[in-house]
Design an enzyme around this catalytic site. Sequence first.
Site, PDB file in Angstrom:
ATOM      1  N   LYS A  20     -27.000   2.086  41.330  1.00 38.10           N
ATOM      2  CA  LYS A  20     -26.360   2.039  42.650  1.00 38.10           C
ATOM      3  C   LYS A  20     -27.082   2.956  43.625  1.00 38.10           C
ATOM      4  O   LYS A  20     -27.446   2.543  44.733  1.00 38.10           O
ATOM      5  CB  LYS A  20     -24.900   2.474  42.535  1.00 38.10           C
ATOM      6  CG  LYS A  20     -24.247   2.845  43.861  1.00 38.10           C
ATOM      7  CD  LYS A  20     -22.879   3.453  43.643  1.00 38.10           C
ATOM      8  CE  LYS A  20     -22.302   4.049  44.898  1.00 38.10           C
ATOM      9  NZ  LYS A  20     -22.853   5.372  45.234  1.00 38.10           N
ATOM     10  N   ASN A  21     -27.269   4.210  43.236  1.00 36.26           N
ATOM     11  CA  ASN A  21     -27.821   5.163  44.194  1.00 36.26           C
ATOM     12  C   ASN A  21     -29.295   4.888  44.500  1.00 36.26           C
ATOM     13  O   ASN A  21     -29.777   5.272  45.571  1.00 36.26           O
ATOM     14  CB  ASN A  21     -27.613   6.603  43.699  1.00 36.26           C
ATOM     15  CG  ASN A  21     -26.155   7.009  43.792  1.00 36.26           C
ATOM     16  OD1 ASN A  21     -25.357   6.331  44.434  1.00 36.26           O
ATOM     17  ND2 ASN A  21     -25.792   8.105  43.139  1.00 36.26           N
ATOM     18  N   CYS A  47     -16.749   7.613  49.634  1.00 35.25           N
ATOM     19  CA  CYS A  47     -15.830   8.434  48.841  1.00 35.25           C
ATOM     20  C   CYS A  47     -15.689   9.811  49.466  1.00 35.25           C
ATOM     21  O   CYS A  47     -16.681  10.500  49.695  1.00 35.25           O
ATOM     22  CB  CYS A  47     -16.335   8.556  47.409  1.00 35.25           C
ATOM     23  SG  CYS A  47     -16.233   7.013  46.501  1.00 35.25           S
ATOM     24  N   ARG A  58     -18.548  16.336  53.175  1.00 34.28           N
ATOM     25  CA  ARG A  58     -19.915  15.899  52.870  1.00 34.28           C
ATOM     26  C   ARG A  58     -20.755  15.980  54.149  1.00 34.28           C
ATOM     27  O   ARG A  58     -21.002  14.977  54.808  1.00 34.28           O
ATOM     28  CB  ARG A  58     -19.889  14.493  52.252  1.00 34.28           C
ATOM     29  CG  ARG A  58     -19.084  14.468  50.964  1.00 34.28           C
ATOM     30  CD  ARG A  58     -19.039  13.096  50.316  1.00 34.28           C
ATOM     31  NE  ARG A  58     -20.226  12.789  49.552  1.00 34.28           N
ATOM     32  CZ  ARG A  58     -20.424  11.632  48.922  1.00 34.28           C
ATOM     33  NH1 ARG A  58     -19.506  10.697  48.966  1.00 34.28           N
ATOM     34  NH2 ARG A  58     -21.543  11.409  48.258  1.00 34.28           N
ATOM     35  N   GLN A 110     -28.348  18.889  56.716  1.00 36.47           N
ATOM     36  CA  GLN A 110     -29.712  18.961  56.177  1.00 36.47           C
ATOM     37  C   GLN A 110     -30.526  17.710  56.542  1.00 36.47           C
ATOM     38  O   GLN A 110     -31.741  17.779  56.707  1.00 36.47           O
ATOM     39  CB  GLN A 110     -29.689  19.155  54.656  1.00 36.47           C
ATOM     40  CG  GLN A 110     -29.028  20.452  54.234  1.00 36.47           C
ATOM     41  CD  GLN A 110     -29.702  21.661  54.872  1.00 36.47           C
ATOM     42  OE1 GLN A 110     -30.904  21.889  54.698  1.00 36.47           O
ATOM     43  NE2 GLN A 110     -28.937  22.438  55.626  1.00 36.47           N
ATOM     44  N   ASP A 136     -21.614  13.323  39.175  1.00 37.38           N
ATOM     45  CA  ASP A 136     -21.035  11.977  39.099  1.00 37.38           C
ATOM     46  C   ASP A 136     -20.532  11.623  37.697  1.00 37.38           C
ATOM     47  O   ASP A 136     -19.954  10.552  37.503  1.00 37.38           O
ATOM     48  CB  ASP A 136     -22.057  10.927  39.565  1.00 37.38           C
ATOM     49  CG  ASP A 136     -22.155  10.870  41.084  1.00 37.38           C
ATOM     50  OD1 ASP A 136     -21.379  11.570  41.764  1.00 37.38           O
ATOM     51  OD2 ASP A 136     -23.014  10.121  41.592  1.00 37.38           O
ATOM     52  N   ARG A 142     -17.031  -0.354  44.117  1.00 33.50           N
ATOM     53  CA  ARG A 142     -18.179   0.081  44.922  1.00 33.50           C
ATOM     54  C   ARG A 142     -19.411   0.320  44.078  1.00 33.50           C
ATOM     55  O   ARG A 142     -20.522   0.232  44.564  1.00 33.50           O
ATOM     56  CB  ARG A 142     -17.863   1.425  45.578  1.00 33.50           C
ATOM     57  CG  ARG A 142     -17.074   1.304  46.814  1.00 33.50           C
ATOM     58  CD  ARG A 142     -16.932   2.655  47.447  1.00 33.50           C
ATOM     59  NE  ARG A 142     -16.138   2.474  48.632  1.00 33.50           N
ATOM     60  CZ  ARG A 142     -15.574   3.429  49.317  1.00 33.50           C
ATOM     61  NH1 ARG A 142     -15.734   4.675  48.936  1.00 33.50           N
ATOM     62  NH2 ARG A 142     -14.882   3.163  50.374  1.00 33.50           N
TER      63      ARG A 142
HETATM   64  C1  UD1 Z   1     -25.594  11.741  46.316  1.00 31.78           C
HETATM   65  C2  UD1 Z   1     -25.058  10.583  45.538  1.00 31.78           C
HETATM   66  C3  UD1 Z   1     -23.701  10.928  44.941  1.00 31.78           C
HETATM   67  C4  UD1 Z   1     -23.784  12.225  44.161  1.00 31.78           C
HETATM   68  C5  UD1 Z   1     -24.460  13.321  44.958  1.00 31.78           C
HETATM   69  C6  UD1 Z   1     -24.768  14.564  44.122  1.00 31.78           C
HETATM   70  C7  UD1 Z   1     -26.000   8.694  46.685  1.00 31.78           C
HETATM   71  C8  UD1 Z   1     -25.738   7.532  47.584  1.00 31.78           C
HETATM   72  N1  UD1 Z   1     -24.928   9.448  46.426  1.00 31.78           N
HETATM   73  O1  UD1 Z   1     -24.676  11.988  47.373  1.00 31.78           O
HETATM   74  O2  UD1 Z   1     -23.318   9.864  44.091  1.00 31.78           O
HETATM   75  O3  UD1 Z   1     -22.474  12.649  43.842  1.00 31.78           O
HETATM   76  O4  UD1 Z   1     -25.716  12.860  45.460  1.00 31.78           O
HETATM   77  O5  UD1 Z   1     -25.584  14.224  43.046  1.00 31.78           O
HETATM   78  O6  UD1 Z   1     -27.076   8.881  46.172  1.00 31.78           O
HETATM   79  N2  UD1 Z   1     -25.026  19.064  51.490  1.00 31.78           N
HETATM   80  C9  UD1 Z   1     -25.019  19.849  52.615  1.00 31.78           C
HETATM   81  N3  UD1 Z   1     -25.613  19.369  53.741  1.00 31.78           N
HETATM   82  C10 UD1 Z   1     -26.230  18.154  53.769  1.00 31.78           C
HETATM   83  C11 UD1 Z   1     -26.226  17.360  52.625  1.00 31.78           C
HETATM   84  C12 UD1 Z   1     -25.612  17.850  51.490  1.00 31.78           C
HETATM   85  O7  UD1 Z   1     -24.488  20.952  52.620  1.00 31.78           O
HETATM   86  O8  UD1 Z   1     -26.764  17.782  54.824  1.00 31.78           O
HETATM   87  C13 UD1 Z   1     -24.389  19.567  50.245  1.00 31.78           C
HETATM   88  C14 UD1 Z   1     -23.192  18.719  49.826  1.00 31.78           C
HETATM   89  O9  UD1 Z   1     -22.014  19.143  50.451  1.00 31.78           O
HETATM   90  C15 UD1 Z   1     -23.196  18.938  48.334  1.00 31.78           C
HETATM   91  C16 UD1 Z   1     -24.671  19.084  47.977  1.00 31.78           C
HETATM   92  O10 UD1 Z   1     -25.325  19.404  49.199  1.00 31.78           O
HETATM   93  O11 UD1 Z   1     -22.541  20.148  48.026  1.00 31.78           O
HETATM   94  C17 UD1 Z   1     -25.312  17.848  47.399  1.00 31.78           C
HETATM   95  O12 UD1 Z   1     -25.078  16.745  48.264  1.00 31.78           O
HETATM   96  P1  UD1 Z   1     -26.061  15.490  48.293  1.00 31.78           P
HETATM   97  O13 UD1 Z   1     -27.034  15.577  47.169  1.00 31.78           O
HETATM   98  O14 UD1 Z   1     -26.583  15.332  49.668  1.00 31.78           O
HETATM   99  O15 UD1 Z   1     -25.073  14.295  48.019  1.00 31.78           O
HETATM  100  P2  UD1 Z   1     -25.144  12.836  48.613  1.00 31.78           P
HETATM  101  O16 UD1 Z   1     -26.555  12.471  48.916  1.00 31.78           O
HETATM  102  O17 UD1 Z   1     -24.107  12.654  49.666  1.00 31.78           O
END
Ligand code: UD1
Length: 421
Positions: free
Chosen positions: A22-23, A117, A122, A126, A307, A400
């Site tokens: 999925k990801n 979700c 979230r 970054q 996950d 999903r």
């Molecule tokens: C992706 C995955 C999700 C998984 C997560 C962590 C996809 C579509 N989704 O989500 O299934 O649970 O990685 O492995 O690939 N953060 C910030 N600022 C940002 C972005 C992230 O502070 O701009 C923090 C988040 O709050 C979190 C951590 O960084 O604590 C990791 O988030 P991130 O790896 O970005 O998760 P997603 O890409 O949303």
Amino acid sequence: MAKYVINGGRRLEGTVTISGGKNAAVAILPAALLVSGKCRVENVPDISDVRTLLDILADLGAEITYEEPSTVILDCTNVQSTHPNPELVRKMRASYYLMGALLSRFHEASVALPGGCNFAARPIDQHIKGFRALGAKVQQTEDYVHLKPGPNGLKGGRVSLDVVSVGATVNIMLAACLLPGRTIIENAAKEPHIVDLANFLNTMGAHISGAGTDTVKITGVEKLEGGTYAIIPDQIEAGTYLAAVAATGGNVLVQNVIPKHMECVTSKLEEMGVTCIHYDDSIRVMSDGRLSATNVKTRPYPGFPTDMQAQICVCMSIAKGVSNLTENVYETRFFGYCTELAMMGADILISGKTAIISGREKLTGAVVRAHDLRAGAALVIAGLVAEGATVIKNISFVERGYEHLAEKMTSLGASIQRIED
Ligand code: UD1
């Protein structure tokens, strides 16, 4: 809204085939926006997040054709709009990848903030930091992100992420692909889907190196050409089946996996008393359902995936002894399912970012509700283990990210029915 009705207590036996990731899919499909010509993408999972994303791309003007059973051909040559449909964008999380892809191709984009979700805050700061490092002017309103070139234009740049973020790493890779110059992402995420996206883009003619390490380097190219690419198997779907067999007891060959991607999960299950035999592209999992307590801390890859937190929590709920489960990525993630598991008899005490789980001999069927994708998957495992009937409401969350979950579990001997309410 559909629901699952599960009659628990059956061992799982047989073979299950894991679908495309999925990801990985939700990063690779928007990447087709960068390509002039046809992209033939194989091993695309039939899940609602992918269908939503394909609807968004079609709405933008992409030509999309399907080949059975899991191949999609995308031609984004004639796309002209940089405003994806906000209602569709808000249906899922990974629609934020349209920001990077549209910025790279058109040098501008207006994208609604994503939905998906909501198990934690979230932020996307970054992602925005990365776009700015590439010279973009970013204006974020309450519900939109607008991107256009800043005063010095768009070009490669250097960005060091403050947190390891999958989403930001993907988005910056997409944005940098067609910009002149070199981009360096430091403290990048190393998840298998980052490598898969880089492999897809490189197959189409991009110059990306270092994916899978914490420094990803992208040298911009003028154009990407079409080609054929197969998405990697979904390591979280695979982990979910491994955890299900561990908990219910049984003997299942989980096929179409990359065992290397599963090591963190299989080593924990082995600590709990489960046997996992790794073959080239499959894993045999054998369990008598009697598990021992263990401790898990979630971390970015190659650590234990957040996950898989909810699924391993169910295993801990029936393991002998007390387990500690610490969430280091999304601290509030327990709240999506621990109350529901408690209704089924689990004994879970949440203290800060750690759940302390005292194993119980059995769980009991109940009427519960899925609050997010992985929480829903965990409730399915709990239902398969529990005595009596479990009804899981709100399974659109599960759909999903899991292709044909009820059919696959049924083929392993589970009693699970999907019922439209
Ligand atoms: C992706 C995955 C999700 C998984 C997560 C962590 C996809 C579509 N989704 O989500 O299934 O649970 O990685 O492995 O690939 N953060 C910030 N600022 C940002 C972005 C992230 O502070 O701009 C923090 C988040 O709050 C979190 C951590 O960084 O604590 C990791 O988030 P991130 O790896 O970005 O998760 P997603 O890409 O949303």
